[in-house]
Design an enzyme around this catalytic site. Sequence first.
Site, PDB file in Angstrom:
ATOM      1  N   HIS A   6      -7.573 -13.310  43.920  1.00 28.31           N
ATOM      2  CA  HIS A   6      -6.231 -13.608  44.415  1.00 28.31           C
ATOM      3  C   HIS A   6      -5.234 -13.209  43.331  1.00 28.31           C
ATOM      4  O   HIS A   6      -5.163 -13.843  42.285  1.00 28.31           O
ATOM      5  CB  HIS A   6      -6.103 -15.098  44.744  1.00 28.31           C
ATOM      6  CG  HIS A   6      -4.728 -15.488  45.186  1.00 28.31           C
ATOM      7  ND1 HIS A   6      -4.229 -15.140  46.411  1.00 28.31           N
ATOM      8  CD2 HIS A   6      -3.753 -16.159  44.554  1.00 28.31           C
ATOM      9  CE1 HIS A   6      -2.989 -15.601  46.519  1.00 28.31           C
ATOM     10  NE2 HIS A   6      -2.683 -16.224  45.398  1.00 28.31           N
ATOM     11  N   LYS A  27       3.873 -14.076  41.671  1.00 24.61           N
ATOM     12  CA  LYS A  27       3.178 -12.800  41.444  1.00 24.61           C
ATOM     13  C   LYS A  27       3.798 -11.681  42.274  1.00 24.61           C
ATOM     14  O   LYS A  27       4.083 -10.595  41.749  1.00 24.61           O
ATOM     15  CB  LYS A  27       1.691 -12.940  41.773  1.00 24.61           C
ATOM     16  CG  LYS A  27       0.943 -13.925  40.886  1.00 24.61           C
ATOM     17  CD  LYS A  27      -0.510 -14.077  41.289  1.00 24.61           C
ATOM     18  CE  LYS A  27      -0.730 -14.699  42.641  1.00 24.61           C
ATOM     19  NZ  LYS A  27      -0.356 -16.120  42.739  1.00 24.61           N
ATOM     20  N   ASP A  45      -1.797  -9.845  46.867  1.00 23.69           N
ATOM     21  CA  ASP A  45      -2.449 -11.041  47.387  1.00 23.69           C
ATOM     22  C   ASP A  45      -3.962 -11.020  47.197  1.00 23.69           C
ATOM     23  O   ASP A  45      -4.516 -11.925  46.626  1.00 23.69           O
ATOM     24  CB  ASP A  45      -2.098 -11.284  48.855  1.00 23.69           C
ATOM     25  CG  ASP A  45      -2.491 -12.687  49.287  1.00 23.69           C
ATOM     26  OD1 ASP A  45      -2.210 -13.633  48.528  1.00 23.69           O
ATOM     27  OD2 ASP A  45      -3.092 -12.835  50.363  1.00 23.69           O
ATOM     28  N   ARG A 111       3.387 -16.964  19.782  1.00 23.09           N
ATOM     29  CA  ARG A 111       4.687 -16.331  19.558  1.00 23.09           C
ATOM     30  C   ARG A 111       4.571 -15.073  18.715  1.00 23.09           C
ATOM     31  O   ARG A 111       5.498 -14.275  18.658  1.00 23.09           O
ATOM     32  CB  ARG A 111       5.636 -17.326  18.899  1.00 23.09           C
ATOM     33  CG  ARG A 111       5.929 -18.504  19.823  1.00 23.09           C
ATOM     34  CD  ARG A 111       6.820 -19.503  19.191  1.00 23.09           C
ATOM     35  NE  ARG A 111       8.032 -18.899  18.680  1.00 23.09           N
ATOM     36  CZ  ARG A 111       9.211 -19.478  18.652  1.00 23.09           C
ATOM     37  NH1 ARG A 111       9.328 -20.681  19.130  1.00 23.09           N
ATOM     38  NH2 ARG A 111      10.238 -18.882  18.140  1.00 23.09           N
TER      39      ARG A 111
END
Length: 178
Positions: A6, A27, A45, A111
């Site tokens: 998915h 998404k 999808d 980071r």
Amino acid sequence: PCTSVHGTLINVYGMGVLILGASGIGKSECALELLKRGQMLVADDRVEVRHKPGGILVGSGHQMVQHHMEVRGLGIIDVWKIFGVGAVLKRSLIELVVYLEMWDPKKEYDRMGLEEKTTTLLGVEVPEIRVPVQPGRNLGSLIEVAALNQRLKQQGIHSARELNDRLIQRMSGPSARG
């Protein structure tokens, strides 16, 4: 070997980027932004992933819904008809996984870019980055830069490591002791 995941597969500057995350995280909206920026949709999808010899992963969409996207609030759109033939691909290598997750203020996020994470698909490890989602972040731009940075890493250029090494060298040099 084959599996179905998915997610959304986009070809970004020639690199197959598999976008994963919880249902409703954005998404498809992210893919739509990338399409507007000239990138190419492979599947939305449901992505069919095939393991080819040599540890190569190839992703494609299901033939029935190929080149279509479901965008909440808009419904089903035909990417080929809206953006043209140059906006779609039948298949692409999968070279990077971008996992979208809701921003958690209590969580520590990488980071510097020194951590190299991977996701395993069909026994193949694929580089993964996790991108925290919150209002105001331009995910399309972030994914484009992530793909370009991954391309540099594939060529042996690790910007974060190089900067980190320079900083360590500078801190341990003669002027740092003085």
